[in-house]
Structure formats: C-alpha cells, structure tokens
Design an enzyme around this catalytic site. Structure first.
Site, short mmCIF file in Angstrom:
data_model
loop_
_atom_site.label_atom_id
_atom_site.label_comp_id
_atom_site.label_asym_id
_atom_site.label_seq_id
_atom_site.Cartn_x
_atom_site.Cartn_y
_atom_site.Cartn_z
N LYS A 155 40.39 49.43 26.59
CA LYS A 155 40.09 49.21 25.17
C LYS A 155 40.40 47.78 24.76
O LYS A 155 39.74 47.22 23.88
CB LYS A 155 40.87 50.20 24.30
CG LYS A 155 40.32 51.61 24.43
CD LYS A 155 40.75 52.51 23.29
CE LYS A 155 40.06 53.86 23.44
NZ LYS A 155 40.59 54.89 22.57
N LYS A 173 31.64 56.69 31.52
CA LYS A 173 31.96 57.94 30.85
C LYS A 173 31.10 58.13 29.59
O LYS A 173 30.83 57.15 28.89
CB LYS A 173 33.45 57.84 30.46
CG LYS A 173 34.05 59.03 29.83
CD LYS A 173 35.54 58.80 29.59
CE LYS A 173 35.79 57.89 28.38
NZ LYS A 173 37.19 57.91 27.93
N LYS A 202 32.13 58.34 22.64
CA LYS A 202 31.78 58.15 21.22
C LYS A 202 31.56 56.68 20.90
O LYS A 202 30.87 56.34 19.96
CB LYS A 202 32.94 58.64 20.34
CG LYS A 202 33.09 60.14 20.31
CD LYS A 202 34.31 60.54 19.48
CE LYS A 202 35.43 60.98 20.38
NZ LYS A 202 36.47 61.78 19.75
P1 TYM Z 1 39.26 61.75 22.70
O1 TYM Z 1 39.13 61.89 21.22
O2 TYM Z 1 38.75 60.51 23.34
O3 TYM Z 1 38.54 62.96 23.44
C1 TYM Z 1 38.81 64.31 23.12
C2 TYM Z 1 38.77 65.16 24.38
O4 TYM Z 1 37.51 65.05 25.03
C3 TYM Z 1 37.68 64.67 26.40
N1 TYM Z 1 36.56 63.81 26.79
C4 TYM Z 1 35.80 64.01 27.87
N2 TYM Z 1 35.83 64.97 28.83
C5 TYM Z 1 34.89 64.91 29.81
N3 TYM Z 1 33.93 63.96 29.87
C6 TYM Z 1 33.87 62.97 28.94
N4 TYM Z 1 32.92 62.04 28.99
C7 TYM Z 1 34.83 62.98 27.88
N5 TYM Z 1 35.05 62.18 26.79
C8 TYM Z 1 36.11 62.70 26.13
C9 TYM Z 1 39.00 63.90 26.42
O5 TYM Z 1 39.57 63.88 27.70
C10 TYM Z 1 39.83 64.69 25.42
O6 TYM Z 1 40.40 65.82 26.04
N6 TYM Z 1 44.04 60.46 23.33
C11 TYM Z 1 43.16 61.59 23.12
C12 TYM Z 1 43.48 62.41 21.88
C13 TYM Z 1 44.89 62.94 21.81
C14 TYM Z 1 45.41 64.02 22.55
C15 TYM Z 1 46.75 64.19 22.08
C16 TYM Z 1 44.91 64.86 23.55
C17 TYM Z 1 45.86 62.50 20.97
N7 TYM Z 1 46.98 63.24 21.12
C18 TYM Z 1 47.58 65.16 22.61
C19 TYM Z 1 45.75 65.83 24.08
C20 TYM Z 1 47.07 65.98 23.60
C21 TYM Z 1 41.75 61.06 22.95
O7 TYM Z 1 41.55 59.94 22.57
O8 TYM Z 1 40.78 62.00 23.15
#
Ligand code: TYM
Length: 334
Positions: free
Chosen positions: A111, A197, A200
C-alpha cells in the site's frame, strides 16, 4: 468456547473475491459458531478517504453482508468505531508489538508503494488494530482470504507476547482461510490480470465482479475477462502457468461447490468460447438473489442503522470486561 470474528473495510463494493474468500464462510460459520462481524471504519481512514462518503459506504457494506446471508438475529454485525474497546486495546497492544514485526508486513509495503515518507502512521500500525479487533472478543476462529494470513500470524504473536508479559489473558486466534471446501477460493484474482488479486482498489471496474453488478454487467465482464488461446486441460495440474485460466476455473469450482478436477472433467478439451458462457450463467445465478436482497435492504437505511446499533451494543458488552482485565493486568489505576 469457539467464537468467530472477522472484519471488512467499508471501501468500495463487496466483490467476488471478498465473497468467495471470506463472506461466504462468514455466512456458513453461523450454523456452528457464535459469530461477530465488523465493518472496520477505523481501518478505512488509514488511507486517503472521503469523509462525506464513509457513513454511506459503511451502511452499504452492512446491506451487502446482510444480503449475502449474515443473520443479525443470531450474529453480531456492527461498525468498529461504535465500540471504543477496539481503539483502546489497540493502543495498549501498540506497546506489545515490535517495530521489527510491523516492518515485515507485506500489505503495508504494497500500500505504501514507493512513497516511504507520505503514508499515515495509522497505515503502519493497521495490523495492531486488526489484532485488537480479534483479541477483544477472545475469538478462536477468523475466516479470511489468503491475503490476511500474515496479519493473523501477527495477531497470534501479539497475543502470545502479551500473555508472556502480563499473564494468560489473550487468546491466540486461528485463521480459517478460504473455508473447508472452497478449492482455490482463498485468493480470487483480477479478471484483467491473473497474477493480481481481485481488489476494491483496482481502478478498473472490469477487473472485478461486484455483488451489486447486474446480470448483464456480470456476463459482459466475464466475456471480456482475460483468458488464453488454449483449450482447458483435463486436470488441475495442467492449469499451472496459465493464471487467468486457473482463476476462472477456480471461480467456477467455488461457485458450483465442485473441485477444480471435477470442473475440468466437464470442460477439459473445450475452449473459453464454451466455458465463459457457462461461468457467466453460474455466477449470475449465485449472485442474483444477493443482488435483489441488497437492493431491498438499501432502500431501508433506518433498518440497517438499527441492526448496526444493536450489534455495537452486544459487541461492546463482550469487549468491555476483556479490556478491563487487560487494563488491570497492565497496571492502570481503576
Ligand atoms: P478487506 O476489506 O480487504 O477484505 C475483506 C475480506 O475479503 C478477503 N479478500 C479476498 N479473498 C480472496 N480473494 C480476494 N481477491 C480477496 N480480496 C479480499 C480478505 O482476505 C478479507 O478476509 N484487514 C482486513 C479487515 C480486517 C479484519 C480484522 C479481518 C480488519 N480487522 C479482523 C479479520 C479480522 C481487510 O482489509 O480486509
């Protein structure tokens, strides 16, 4: 006791990667676990964001999660900023986590890019807040996509170090990556580039399928998806070195609940001219009910707000005693 916690950022729409990598498991795990799901708005401000759009994005994300099948009658759904324990525990854990640990975080480096001075301190300490999210509830299982694996390992390390410093209070969590039967769904790739990947933050709309896309938009994106000129192989091993083909077959397998080999049993020897329409059909069929429910829920923001408020109350009641225990252990005057 087993307890599930997971989070998602309220930036952009829910896409197929989020759904197959995480949200579908969030829904499935409700049958066997006490589940707590969080829209992480505190995390969302670590990157440049539009303050005027954040509240609406939080509400829309809640509508998407509910539409996908999270049931607020048995599961807690809330937004992070509504439960102060997250920020308070994060600050405490900031003095447990080591700089060397954060320096190794791949997502921060991605990032940050080439800009070593400009990113916020919040972006750097982001994984400590993520650890606090999980540890505040003594969650045992955390369903996430593959990209969150390193953050989950850090959360475990922080819990173990905290316990060594202050006594056995925090519970090191286990990641649940991609779910038990979701072959290949742990990492869904961009439709434009099989080595990146699905995300968003990708500026190209054509790179991802949003859960809010219409049937026509889904079909058009799959038609345009990058593929290659070869026919599909007979077994999964034949997909190596063909990232786009591998991704499209993985999506088909995950949406149809089959293994990659079973899909290739049907489509091995056929080209993308035959495979893509079948993939479009199965994707539209899987997402249409979610889309319809999303549209219905979005029309009633009062209901969404009530769900989130109720969830925040229930989440706060679980986190507050844990935070008190942590504060006592650290030595803060009551
Ligand atoms: P975030 O918002 O980027 O994504 C949410 C969830 O979607 C999964 N994900 C994917 N899985 C498979 N293929 C992809 N292309 C893909 N893109 C996203 C992510 O792995 C995630 O599970 N840091 C985290 C949010 C967070 C969190 C937490 C998660 C904050 N606190 C505590 C678990 C526990 C994040 O940015 O996810």
């Amino acid at each position: 006791m087993n307890r599930v916690f997971s989070g998602i950022q309220p930036t952009g729409n829910l896409h197929l990667g989020n759904y197959l990598g995480a949200i579908r498991n969030w829904v499935g795990m409700q049958a066997d676990f006490e589940c707590i799901y969080c829209i992480v708005d505190l995390h969302a401000i670590t990157m440049p964001h539009d303050p005027k759009a954040l509240a609406a994005a939080t509400r829309d994300m809640a509508a998407g999660i509910l539409a996908a099948g999270v049931d607020p009658a048995r599961t807690i759904l809330f937004h992070q900023s509504a439960v102060t324990a997250h920020a308070e525990l994060a600050w405490t854990l900031m003095s447990v986590a080591r700089i060397g640990w954060l320096d190794r975080m791949i997502q921060f480096k991605e990032k940050r890019g080439k800009d070593t001075e400009g990113p916020s301190v919040g972006l750097y300490t982001y994984p400590v807040l993520q650890a606090a999210d999980i540890l505040a509830y003594r969650a045992t299982h955390v369903p996430v996509g593959e990209d969150q694996k390193q953050h989950l390992e850090l959360a475990r390390d922080i819990a173990i170090k905290f316990n060594a410093m202050y006594g056995d209070i925090l519970k090191p969590p286990l990641p649940v990556i991609g779910g038990a039967n979701n072959v290949g769904a742990a990492r869904i790739m961009s439709l434009r580039d099989g080595t990146a990947k699905m995300s968003k933050s990708d500026p190209s709309e054509a790179s991802r399928i949003d859960l809010t896309d219409t049937a026509d938009a889904i079909a058009a994106k799959i038609k345009r998806a990058k593929s290659d000129a070869d026919v599909l192989p007979a077994t999964a091993a034949g997909l190596e070195g063909r990232p786009e083909a591998k991704n499209l077959v993985a999506i088909f397998a995950a949406l149809s609940g089959q293994t990659v080999d079973t899909v290739l049993n049907d489509y091995g020897g056929k080209g993308f001219g035959a495979f893509k329409p079948a993939l479009a059909e199965i994707t539209v069929a899987a997402l249409a009910p979610i889309n319809a429910e999303y549209v219905r829920l979005r029309a009633d923001p009062g209901h969404i707000d009530a769900v989130l408020r109720d969830g925040a109350g229930r989440a706060g009641a679980i986190a507050a005693p844990l935070l008190r225990e942590v504060y006592d252990a650290v030595g803060f005057l009551r």
